[in-house]
Scaffold this motif. Structure first.
Motif, PDB file in Angstrom:
ATOM      1  N   PHE A   1     -17.285  -6.466  -7.938  1.00 49.59           N
ATOM      2  CA  PHE A   1     -16.060  -5.848  -8.447  1.00 49.59           C
ATOM      3  C   PHE A   1     -15.781  -6.262  -9.897  1.00 49.59           C
ATOM      4  O   PHE A   1     -14.721  -5.955 -10.436  1.00 49.59           O
TER       5      PHE A   1
ATOM      6  N   ASN B   1     -21.844  -9.978   6.192  1.00 49.78           N
ATOM      7  CA  ASN B   1     -21.474 -10.713   4.978  1.00 49.78           C
ATOM      8  C   ASN B   1     -20.627 -11.930   5.339  1.00 49.78           C
ATOM      9  O   ASN B   1     -20.832 -13.037   4.847  1.00 49.78           O
TER      10      ASN B   1
ATOM     11  N   VAL C   1      -9.125  -3.422  -2.170  1.00 50.44           N
ATOM     12  CA  VAL C   1     -10.418  -3.951  -1.728  1.00 50.44           C
ATOM     13  C   VAL C   1     -10.230  -4.895  -0.544  1.00 50.44           C
ATOM     14  O   VAL C   1     -10.926  -4.805   0.471  1.00 50.44           O
ATOM     15  N   ALA C   2      -9.251  -5.803  -0.673  1.00 52.00           N
ATOM     16  CA  ALA C   2      -9.058  -6.826   0.364  1.00 52.00           C
ATOM     17  C   ALA C   2      -8.661  -6.187   1.689  1.00 52.00           C
ATOM     18  O   ALA C   2      -9.137  -6.589   2.759  1.00 52.00           O
TER      19      ALA C   2
ATOM     20  N   ALA D   1      -5.103 -15.575  -8.641  1.00 57.58           N
ATOM     21  CA  ALA D   1      -5.709 -15.512  -9.978  1.00 57.58           C
ATOM     22  C   ALA D   1      -6.847 -14.511  -9.950  1.00 57.58           C
ATOM     23  O   ALA D   1      -7.298 -14.077  -8.882  1.00 57.58           O
TER      24      ALA D   1
ATOM     25  N   VAL E   1     -18.246 -14.765  -2.804  1.00 59.06           N
ATOM     26  CA  VAL E   1     -18.908 -13.981  -1.762  1.00 59.06           C
ATOM     27  C   VAL E   1     -18.296 -12.580  -1.730  1.00 59.06           C
ATOM     28  O   VAL E   1     -17.091 -12.421  -1.513  1.00 59.06           O
ATOM     29  N   ALA E   2     -19.137 -11.596  -1.986  1.00 55.80           N
ATOM     30  CA  ALA E   2     -18.730 -10.174  -1.995  1.00 55.80           C
ATOM     31  C   ALA E   2     -17.583  -9.915  -2.965  1.00 55.80           C
ATOM     32  O   ALA E   2     -16.688  -9.133  -2.669  1.00 55.80           O
TER      33      ALA E   2
ATOM     34  N   THR F   1     -11.929 -12.753 -13.393  1.00 55.08           N
ATOM     35  CA  THR F   1     -12.337 -12.436 -14.770  1.00 55.08           C
ATOM     36  C   THR F   1     -11.634 -13.335 -15.786  1.00 55.08           C
ATOM     37  O   THR F   1     -11.891 -13.227 -16.984  1.00 55.08           O
TER      38      THR F   1
HETATM   39  C1  LIG Z   1     -15.012  -7.781   0.136  1.00 55.33           C
HETATM   40  S1  LIG Z   1     -13.739  -8.986  -0.005  1.00 55.33           S
HETATM   41  C2  LIG Z   1     -14.649 -10.498   0.327  1.00 55.33           C
HETATM   42  C3  LIG Z   1     -13.821 -11.552   0.999  1.00 55.33           C
HETATM   43  C4  LIG Z   1     -14.581 -12.846   1.343  1.00 55.33           C
HETATM   44  N1  LIG Z   1     -15.105 -13.481   0.148  1.00 55.33           N
HETATM   45  C5  LIG Z   1     -15.726 -12.564   2.273  1.00 55.33           C
HETATM   46  O1  LIG Z   1     -16.857 -12.397   1.798  1.00 55.33           O
HETATM   47  O2  LIG Z   1     -15.503 -12.467   3.478  1.00 55.33           O
HETATM   48  C6  LIG Z   1     -13.525  -9.103  -1.768  1.00 55.33           C
HETATM   49  C7  LIG Z   1     -12.326  -9.905  -2.177  1.00 55.33           C
HETATM   50  O3  LIG Z   1     -12.390 -10.120  -3.579  1.00 55.33           O
HETATM   51  C8  LIG Z   1     -11.094  -9.949  -4.117  1.00 55.33           C
HETATM   52  N2  LIG Z   1     -11.229  -9.570  -5.525  1.00 55.33           N
HETATM   53  C9  LIG Z   1     -11.725  -8.417  -6.037  1.00 55.33           C
HETATM   54  N3  LIG Z   1     -11.675  -8.438  -7.383  1.00 55.33           N
HETATM   55  C10 LIG Z   1     -11.120  -9.661  -7.722  1.00 55.33           C
HETATM   56  C11 LIG Z   1     -10.788 -10.265  -8.953  1.00 55.33           C
HETATM   57  N4  LIG Z   1     -11.000  -9.632 -10.105  1.00 55.33           N
HETATM   58  N5  LIG Z   1     -10.254 -11.512  -8.945  1.00 55.33           N
HETATM   59  C12 LIG Z   1     -10.014 -12.138  -7.754  1.00 55.33           C
HETATM   60  N6  LIG Z   1     -10.289 -11.596  -6.554  1.00 55.33           N
HETATM   61  C13 LIG Z   1     -10.840 -10.372  -6.533  1.00 55.33           C
HETATM   62  C14 LIG Z   1     -10.476  -8.844  -3.279  1.00 55.33           C
HETATM   63  O4  LIG Z   1      -9.057  -8.867  -3.356  1.00 55.33           O
HETATM   64  C15 LIG Z   1     -10.997  -9.209  -1.913  1.00 55.33           C
HETATM   65  O5  LIG Z   1     -10.138 -10.060  -1.235  1.00 55.33           O
END
Ligand SMILES: C[S@@+](CC[C@H](N)C(=O)[O-])C[C@H]1O[C@@H](n2cnc3c(N)ncnc32)[C@H](O)[C@@H]1O
Length: 268
Positions: free
Chosen positions: A163, A55, A17-18, A129, A158-159, A132
């Motif tokens: 997930f 976003n 995702v990242a 971390a 944010v975003a 969840t």
């Molecule tokens: C779409 S990016 C958003 C990044 C930033 N917050 C922004 O809006 O620009 C989503 C981020 O959430 C992280 N992520 C997804 N599921 C997660 C989880 N269960 N725990 C922590 N991070 C998570 C992903 O690794 C990714 O870096």
């Protein structure tokens, strides 16, 4: 600055995702598996890059409001991603060089890159971390050291919450994360919402091809419920570009095509 090898130990065959988001934002921390997914997304949603940028722009406006107008001086940014530009610490430390930021992400590339760019910043750090597991965030020594829970906190999700599937109970996760925050703390959320057939097609791509990419798009009412215990500030929960745009010219013709909702609430 030399960057440590952020590729080591990473399964490059599996999109994340990242890294997909990094690619959509024009970043360089992604592999061909990520780019393939991003291109598939763009074929379904030609505005994918514009939506990702919108976003990120919402995150910047909300953070700037918290630091410059609401006087918040400490931030926890969960699901912080792979920092490109306009990172939370840059925005808030422009207002107060001693404003504190803890980034949290479960993605190893996001954490490695954050560690590298924050090496010389005494007031910002990163924790690996999972959202969840709120206890692992709140009780983490770095969070305990940097955040004073007696003072207002800016909690940013944010975003990331799309997930978190329903069976992980995002409402309970929010309740746990916000319970220790003092009155006057703020919660910033953006969240993918339904958009006709495109939303389902995008969801399928993430589910099939991206590690941890089981996305759950939620309705406005479901997203509003995540602000339990917080008063949504003006303009409420709206499509991202409509949240306090810097200029009317920044509002696109069809903001509902930017299929994420965004809001900022203040703890009662
Ligand atoms: C779409 S990016 C958003 C990044 C930033 N917050 C922004 O809006 O620009 C989503 C981020 O959430 C992280 N992520 C997804 N599921 C997660 C989880 N269960 N725990 C922590 N991070 C998570 C992903 O690794 C990714 O870096």
């Amino acid at each position: 600055m030399d960057e440590p090898d952020w590729t080591s130990g990473i399964d490059q065959s599996q999109a994340s995702v990242a890294r997909v988001y990094d690619y959509l934002l024009g970043g360089a921390h992604n592999f061909s598996a990520d780019r393939d997914v991003a291109r598939t997304l763009e074929a379904i949603e030609p505005q994918a890059r514009t939506i990702a940028a919108a976003n990120r722009a919402f995150l910047a406006r909300a953070t700037r409001y918290l630091a410059a107008e609401a006087g918040v001086r400490q931030f926890i940014d969960i699901g912080s991603g792979i920092p490109t530009q306009g990172n939370v610490h840059e925005i808030v430390q422009r207002v107060d060089p001693e404003a504190r930021v803890v980034y949290v992400d479960h993605d190893p590339v996001a954490v490695a890159h954050s560690t590298s760019i924050l090496a010389e910043n005494q007031h910002a750090d990163v924790v690996q971390a999972d959202v969840t597991d709120p206890g692992s965030i709140l009780e983490h020594p770095t969070v305990q050291k940097m955040i004073d829970f007696e003072e207002p906190v800016g909690l940013l999700l944010v975003a990331v919450l799309h997930f978190v599937p329903d069976d992980r109970d995002p409402g309970a996760i929010l309740a746990a994360l916000t319970a220790p925050l003092s009155a006057g703390s703020h919660l910033v959320v953006s969240h993918g919402t339904h958009r006709e057939h495109t939303g389902e097609a995008v969801r399928q791509v993430y589910r099939r091809a991206v590690a941890g990419g089981q996305a759950t798009l939620r309705t406005a009412d479901q997203i509003r419920d995540l602000f339990a215990g917080f008063d949504l500030l003006q303009p409420g929960l709206v499509h991202g570009p409509l949240w306090r745009p810097d200029s009317p010219a920044d509002v696109p013709e069809n903001p509902e095509r930017f299929w994420f909702l965004a809001g900022l609430g203040r703890k009662q």
